[in-house]
Motif scaffolding. Structure first.
Motif, PDB file in Angstrom:
ATOM      1  N   GLY A 262      57.932  25.239  32.143  1.00  0.00           N
ATOM      2  CA  GLY A 262      56.711  25.452  32.905  1.00  0.00           C
ATOM      3  C   GLY A 262      56.235  26.884  32.890  1.00  0.00           C
ATOM      4  O   GLY A 262      55.112  27.172  33.322  1.00  0.00           O
ATOM      5  N   ILE A 263      57.067  27.812  32.405  1.00  0.00           N
ATOM      6  CA  ILE A 263      56.658  29.222  32.364  1.00  0.00           C
ATOM      7  C   ILE A 263      55.480  29.432  31.406  1.00  0.00           C
ATOM      8  O   ILE A 263      54.535  30.156  31.750  1.00  0.00           O
ATOM      9  N   PRO A 264      55.458  28.848  30.201  1.00  0.00           N
ATOM     10  CA  PRO A 264      54.261  29.019  29.360  1.00  0.00           C
ATOM     11  C   PRO A 264      52.993  28.511  30.022  1.00  0.00           C
ATOM     12  O   PRO A 264      51.929  29.123  29.875  1.00  0.00           O
ATOM     13  N   GLU A 265      53.070  27.399  30.754  1.00  0.00           N
ATOM     14  CA  GLU A 265      51.890  26.895  31.444  1.00  0.00           C
ATOM     15  C   GLU A 265      51.421  27.863  32.516  1.00  0.00           C
ATOM     16  O   GLU A 265      50.206  28.080  32.682  1.00  0.00           O
ATOM     17  N   ILE A 266      52.367  28.457  33.249  1.00  0.00           N
ATOM     18  CA  ILE A 266      51.987  29.410  34.298  1.00  0.00           C
ATOM     19  C   ILE A 266      51.393  30.669  33.680  1.00  0.00           C
ATOM     20  O   ILE A 266      50.372  31.201  34.160  1.00  0.00           O
ATOM     21  N   LYS A 267      52.003  31.170  32.617  1.00  0.00           N
ATOM     22  CA  LYS A 267      51.455  32.356  31.955  1.00  0.00           C
ATOM     23  C   LYS A 267      50.060  32.086  31.410  1.00  0.00           C
ATOM     24  O   LYS A 267      49.171  32.948  31.505  1.00  0.00           O
ATOM     25  N   SER A 268      49.853  30.914  30.844  1.00  0.00           N
ATOM     26  CA  SER A 268      48.538  30.576  30.322  1.00  0.00           C
ATOM     27  C   SER A 268      47.504  30.521  31.432  1.00  0.00           C
ATOM     28  O   SER A 268      46.390  31.049  31.292  1.00  0.00           O
ATOM     29  N   LEU A 269      47.859  29.914  32.549  1.00  0.00           N
ATOM     30  CA  LEU A 269      46.902  29.771  33.638  1.00  0.00           C
ATOM     31  C   LEU A 269      46.579  31.122  34.257  1.00  0.00           C
ATOM     32  O   LEU A 269      45.417  31.412  34.552  1.00  0.00           O
ATOM     33  N   LEU A 270      47.586  31.951  34.465  1.00  0.00           N
ATOM     34  CA  LEU A 270      47.316  33.275  35.016  1.00  0.00           C
ATOM     35  C   LEU A 270      46.503  34.124  34.053  1.00  0.00           C
ATOM     36  O   LEU A 270      45.818  35.060  34.468  1.00  0.00           O
ATOM     37  N   ASN A 271      46.572  33.796  32.768  1.00  0.00           N
ATOM     38  CA  ASN A 271      45.802  34.532  31.770  1.00  0.00           C
ATOM     39  C   ASN A 271      44.383  34.000  31.627  1.00  0.00           C
ATOM     40  O   ASN A 271      43.539  34.657  31.030  1.00  0.00           O
ATOM     41  N   GLY A 272      44.121  32.806  32.165  1.00  0.00           N
ATOM     42  CA  GLY A 272      42.768  32.281  32.108  1.00  0.00           C
ATOM     43  C   GLY A 272      42.612  30.982  31.366  1.00  0.00           C
ATOM     44  O   GLY A 272      41.481  30.574  31.084  1.00  0.00           O
ATOM     45  N   VAL A 273      43.714  30.280  31.047  1.00  0.00           N
ATOM     46  CA  VAL A 273      43.645  29.017  30.314  1.00  0.00           C
ATOM     47  C   VAL A 273      44.397  27.955  31.109  1.00  0.00           C
ATOM     48  O   VAL A 273      45.575  28.124  31.417  1.00  0.00           O
ATOM     49  N   MET A 274      43.704  26.884  31.425  1.00  0.00           N
ATOM     50  CA  MET A 274      44.312  25.789  32.172  1.00  0.00           C
ATOM     51  C   MET A 274      44.855  24.741  31.207  1.00  0.00           C
ATOM     52  O   MET A 274      44.140  24.263  30.323  1.00  0.00           O
ATOM     53  N   VAL A 275      46.133  24.418  31.377  1.00  0.00           N
ATOM     54  CA  VAL A 275      46.738  23.306  30.644  1.00  0.00           C
ATOM     55  C   VAL A 275      46.555  22.060  31.495  1.00  0.00           C
ATOM     56  O   VAL A 275      47.070  21.976  32.606  1.00  0.00           O
ATOM     57  N   LYS A 276      45.792  21.123  30.997  1.00  0.00           N
ATOM     58  CA  LYS A 276      45.426  19.957  31.792  1.00  0.00           C
ATOM     59  C   LYS A 276      46.660  19.171  32.239  1.00  0.00           C
ATOM     60  O   LYS A 276      47.624  19.042  31.492  1.00  0.00           O
ATOM     61  N   ARG A 277      46.606  18.694  33.467  1.00  0.00           N
ATOM     62  CA  ARG A 277      47.641  17.888  34.125  1.00  0.00           C
ATOM     63  C   ARG A 277      48.884  18.686  34.481  1.00  0.00           C
ATOM     64  O   ARG A 277      49.843  18.112  34.994  1.00  0.00           O
ATOM     65  N   SER A 278      48.888  19.993  34.225  1.00  0.00           N
ATOM     66  CA  SER A 278      50.089  20.776  34.517  1.00  0.00           C
ATOM     67  C   SER A 278      50.216  21.117  35.991  1.00  0.00           C
ATOM     68  O   SER A 278      51.290  21.532  36.436  1.00  0.00           O
ATOM     69  N   MET A 279      49.163  20.967  36.783  1.00  0.00           N
ATOM     70  CA  MET A 279      49.197  21.329  38.197  1.00  0.00           C
ATOM     71  C   MET A 279      48.984  20.129  39.108  1.00  0.00           C
ATOM     72  O   MET A 279      48.464  20.277  40.218  1.00  0.00           O
ATOM     73  N   ARG A 280      49.358  18.960  38.664  1.00  0.00           N
ATOM     74  CA  ARG A 280      49.196  17.767  39.468  1.00  0.00           C
ATOM     75  C   ARG A 280      50.475  17.437  40.229  1.00  0.00           C
ATOM     76  O   ARG A 280      51.571  17.819  39.825  1.00  0.00           O
ATOM     77  N   ILE A 281      50.322  16.685  41.324  1.00  0.00           N
ATOM     78  CA  ILE A 281      51.475  16.293  42.121  1.00  0.00           C
ATOM     79  C   ILE A 281      52.372  15.344  41.339  1.00  0.00           C
ATOM     80  O   ILE A 281      53.595  15.319  41.514  1.00  0.00           O
ATOM     81  N   LYS A 282      51.793  14.572  40.433  1.00  0.00           N
ATOM     82  CA  LYS A 282      52.580  13.701  39.566  1.00  0.00           C
ATOM     83  C   LYS A 282      53.505  14.517  38.682  1.00  0.00           C
ATOM     84  O   LYS A 282      54.664  14.141  38.442  1.00  0.00           O
ATOM     85  N   THR A 283      53.003  15.634  38.180  1.00  0.00           N
ATOM     86  CA  THR A 283      53.838  16.533  37.377  1.00  0.00           C
ATOM     87  C   THR A 283      54.965  17.118  38.212  1.00  0.00           C
ATOM     88  O   THR A 283      56.090  17.302  37.730  1.00  0.00           O
TER      89      THR A 283
END
Length: 926
Positions: A262-283
């Protein structure tokens, strides 16, 4: 080419595009179904006195929507389009057909960034396939649609301004203070829920590990007594571990985004790119269930990385007051104030910091992690909020740990500093070192950098092969089971094959230092009563206890003493464990890398301490204990693989409480980072590259100053008129996937930029809910409903209507859509002759998503997105200017750049007769 029809044509028959270049040859380019151009070159006559004159023809497209199919490419006079200062006039033309490839940026695929190109180093094979077939691979297009750039800038439309201008200053200040109080309250709630989730995961993991160890010891004892056949204990234990991992792999089948740390997803989001479905309660549920079973099965993974991801999900979910998984929405509440990308990113940063604090007991490291690992924009208020969130999360975690791990009356006794605390129970530590050992620590850091670079390279090769040959869900699930079976066989088989050669007495003896502090961290397995297995204590133990065993197991100055952990045992653990960790990361299972790297680094550090101790002991120099070298080795492995420095130093210092080791740990991590960067990037950066995430680093390279905006931008952007028919707007939205459109006013063939509108807002305007209030009848000149407000546009966030599902009646299609009140009238723009270095700084520091490029007359000639600013794409654009001058010089260059490219250009063309390129008039005449 008509600038409003840059999207792919939708007919199914093959088409071709031919350009009369003004020479003796004509180049033909077949156009595929996706609208791309397949380039086939013939040898033009050399030299040419004219650039391509631009007679372009296409076969008619059999589609119900009329399309403009003519293309005019203007020739460039020698110096008429450029003044003495090198500014560019209005006659910037699109590139010739040679640029219609992944480098030239004219092909439209719409990957969710408002961009038309993806170029990373890992895409070279895909670019080769593109050049052969004219289309990008289907899997790549599907993967790139999983990402979406975020909007961090304010949309200053008329409806947004009306929300503010109708209120007094006192009302606005009171509202701002109320929202700020709610913002801090939500930060507090996010920290508490993150801590409770971390405690629950830890409790479940410990129960599973205790059950597994007890069951394995029970069957081993029965086998030693002869009650069962030889090898039965091994098969039962290996089957149990594999079964637990097989059950954990089912969670990833439910939600594939839950795989990894999950660290690449967090780094991407903090950098300005959202990885779809990575921030859902299902995830979140899939991540939690998968990591508990993965750690319990003995796989070389850690739960700390997924804990950081769960904290980020808490920040994203609780701050929005809605859940698409459970289908509830609190739009009536004050959560509407936080439903935008900027606020959501800040809450995710607070959740990630709380996750680091809960996992490691390191609040300061949590703040530095968010700052160091990718946040594109930072401000003092966010610093205070992340620190407050991290401190609160760490405190709540310690309160619950005091009751779970301690006595019945120990609630509130805050003796532990986090879930992964390596300090002594009484707050002391046995580690000491001398000043002259610091160079040895730095050497260990260099060794860790080399091993980390090799680890990253091997993992990259495995991941590439996995993406090509093991991408189906059942294949990935089967791979998880096979990897789990292999790891279970190693973790129980290696201690079993070693027999009793690495068994040691639990009690103090043979003049060895006291082992009272490590008795609870040992495992017996195949050893007799009163003994413990050295290999079992590191292979078949919980990862935290194995780390504590390597940190605190006493050592002796005498290298030959039996008090030390044998070097062969360390080798038998370090090499297979590191290889299995390399294979495991990237499989379809939640997996963190912090704990496996700390554990393998501790073994490496003890090996280095053993070797350095032999040298220094022979000289009579006092050396630190092997536990101190295990601590330094952990920093070396973490720094060599992840390439973190500041946050890594703080994590180790706060988890161990050894402030005096601050300088050695920092120097070790810095040396590992520097040596590793000589070969490749960090592990998380490599995986973001393999996933084609357009990550923007902090500072652009210096050679970015050699490029200009017009050389990297997307030519001929799809634009919308200020006033256009609703049917035309819907056609544009359905025929391309861009997430933003320049709003222009066309006069005399020139498009004057009047604003910028996002795709989501355009789709919301045409949705069934709002279009009756927006569309203006061509007969009456009025709409049917009241004017909409800014909250009406923002209400569907983040799931806006899909353009493909919008259906307009014939009457609605003829209605007029006025975009002026809803578009951003003051978008960020740059002149076409601005350097890419300047553009990059604006894009990175302001958190932009789109940047319009205009010429000296205000004509919108292109759009820049983060895809256009990746290093690989800019490098390819610069290479075009060095090796193929006719491509780069289609845009006027300043005099010094023309002179710089002249000699290389003519030499290259003279030496390669079969691939000659037509030179412009000004270059061929010199």
């Amino acid at each position: 080419m008509d600038r409003a029809t840059n999207e792919p044509l939708l007919n199914n028959e093959a088409r071709s595009l031919s350009i009369n270049s003004g020479s003796q040859t004509t180049r033909s380019y077949p156009i595929t179904q996706a609208g791309s151009v397949e380039v086939s070159r013939t040898s033009p006559s050399y030299p040419s006195t004219e650039p391509p004159s631009g007679e372009v023809s296409r076969k008619s497209a059999s589609h119900s929507i009329p399309q403009t199919a003519s293309c005019e490419a203007k020739g460039l006079p020698a110096h008429e389009d450029e003044d003495q200062t090198g500014s560019i006039g209005a006659d910037i033309v699109p590139p010739p057909a040679e640029l219609k490839n992944p480098v030239g940026r004219s092909v439209t695929f719409g990957f969710g960034f408002g961009s038309t190109h993806t170029s990373r180093q890992s895409l070279r094979e895909d670019q080769k396939m593109f050049n052969q077939k004219g289309t990008l691979p289907t899997d790549l297009k599907k993967e790139l649609k999983e990402y979406e750039a975020l909007d961090y800038t304010l949309v200053e439309s008329d409806v947004q301004r009306a929300k503010l201008f109708d209120r007094s200053r006192d009302e606005l200040e009171s509202e701002s203070a109320r929202v700020n109080r709610l913002r801090w309250s939500l930060t507090f709630v996010i920290a508490i829920f993150t801590a409770l989730t971390a405690v629950l995961l830890t409790w479940c993991t410990q129960k599973i590990l205790h059950y597994k160890l007890s069951l394995a010891q029970h069957w081993i004892d029965k086998q030693k007594r002869g009650d069962i056949i030889p090898g039965a204990a091994f098969m039962i234990t290996a089957g149990l571990c594999t079964g637990m991992l097989a059950f954990g792999g089912l969670f990833v089948l439910i939600e594939p985004v839950a795989a990894g740390s999950g660290i690449p997803e967090i780094k991407s989001l903090l950098n300005g790119v959202m990885v779809k479905r990575s921030m859902r309660i299902k995830t979140l549920f899939a991540k939690a269930g998968g990591i508990v079973m993965a750690v319990g099965s003995g796989l070389p993974v850690g739960k700390e990385g997924p804990m950081i991801h769960t904290g980020a999900i808490m920040g994203a979910g609780l701050s929005q007051g809605k859940s698409s998984t459970f289908g509830f929405d609190t739009r009536w509440s004050k959560f509407m104030e936080f439903r935008n990308d900027k606020e959501k990113r800040d809450f995710i940063a607070c959740g990630a910091a709380a996750g680091v604090a809960a996992a490691f007991g390191a609040p300061l490291a949590g703040v530095m992690f968010c700052l160091e690992e990718g946040t594109s924009w930072w401000h003092p208020d966010l610093t205070w909020r992340t620190l407050f969130s991290a401190m609160t999360s760490g405190f709540v975690t310690n309160v619950f740990l005091s009751g779970i791990k301690g006595e019945s009356n120990s609630w509130g006794m805050l003796s532990r500093s986090g879930l992964l605390a390596f300090g002594g129970e009484d707050g002391s530590n046995p580690w000491k070192y001398t000043a002259w050992e610091i160079p040895g620590f730095v050497l260990i850091g260099c060794l860790g950098g080399l091993i980390g670079a090799g680890f990253n390279h091997v993992n990259k090769l495995i991941t590439i092969r996995r993406q090509r040959h093991c991408h189906r869900p059942w294949q990935r699930y089967l791979e998880v089971i096979l990897v789990g079976l292999l790891m279970a066989s190693l973790s129980i088989g290696i201690p079993a094959l070693s027999d009793q050669r690495f068994c040691r007495s639990v009690e103090n003896g043979d003049g060895c230092p006291s082992r009272d502090s490590v008795k609870e961290y040992t495992v017996r397995l195949y050893c007799d009563e009163g003994e413990y297995s050295v290999l079992g204590s590191v292979w078949f133990n919980s990862p935290e206890n194995a780390i504590r065993f390597l940190f605190y197991e006493p050592s002796s100055d005498d290298i030959a003493s039996k008090c030390n952990i044998p070097a062969p045992a360390l080798v038998l653990f370090f090499v297979p464990y590191l290889l299995m960790a390399c294979v495991t990361y990237g499989t379809a299972v939640p997996s963190g890398m912090f704990v496996p790297l700390i554990l393998s680094g501790a073994a490496l550090g003890r090996l280095c301490g053993y070797l350095l101790g032999m040298f220094q002991y022979s000289l009579g120099i006092q050396v630190a204990g092997h536990g101190a070298y295990a601590l330094v080795g952990s920093a070396a492995m973490l720094g060599g693989v992840t390439r973190m420095t500041i946050s890594l130093t703080l994590i180790i210092i706060e988890t161990t409480g050894v402030v005096q080791f601050g300088l050695p740990i920092f120097l070790t991590a810095l040396a590992a980072r520097m040596i590793g960067h000589l070969f490749n990037e960090g592990l998380y950066d490599i995986h973001m590259e393999l996933r084609h995430v357009p990550f923007l680093i902090w500072d652009p390279p210096t050679w970015f100053q050699q490029l200009r905006a017009c050389e990297v931008m997307s030519f001929d952007p799809t634009c919308m008129d200020v006033r256009l028919k609703a049917g035309e707007a819907l056609t544009i939205l359905q025929m391309c996937s861009h997430n933003g459109f320049p709003v222009v006013q066309t006069k005399g063939g020139v498009r004057r930029l009047r604003g910028f509108i996002l795709r989501k807002h355009a789709c919301a305007l045409l949705s069934k809910r709002l279009r009756q209030r927006v569309l203006v009848s061509p007969h009456t000149g009025k709409s049917r409903g009241a004017e909409i407000q800014w909250d009406d546009l923002q209400r569907p966030y983040p799931h806006y209507p899909d353009a493909d599902k919008i259906v307009l009646t014939e009457e609605e299609s003829r209605c007029i859509l006025d975009l002026k009140p809803y578009c951003n009238p003051v978008p960020h723009v740059v002149p076409s002759n601005a350097t890419v270095w300047h553009v990059y700084q604006l894009f990175r520091q302001l958190g932009l998503r789109h940047l319009c490029v205009v010429d000296s007359k205000g004509d919108c000639v292109g759009v820049i997105t983060r895809q256009d600013l990746t290093i690989e794409h800019c490098s390819q654009c610069l290479d075009i200017g060095s090796t193929r001058p006719s491509l780069r010089t289609w845009r006027p260059l300043p005099e010094h750049q023309r002179q710089r490219h002249y000699s290389d250009a003519r030499a290259s063309l003279m030496n390669h007769e079969e691939t000659k390129w037509t030179l412009p008039r000004w270059l061929s005449s010199q």
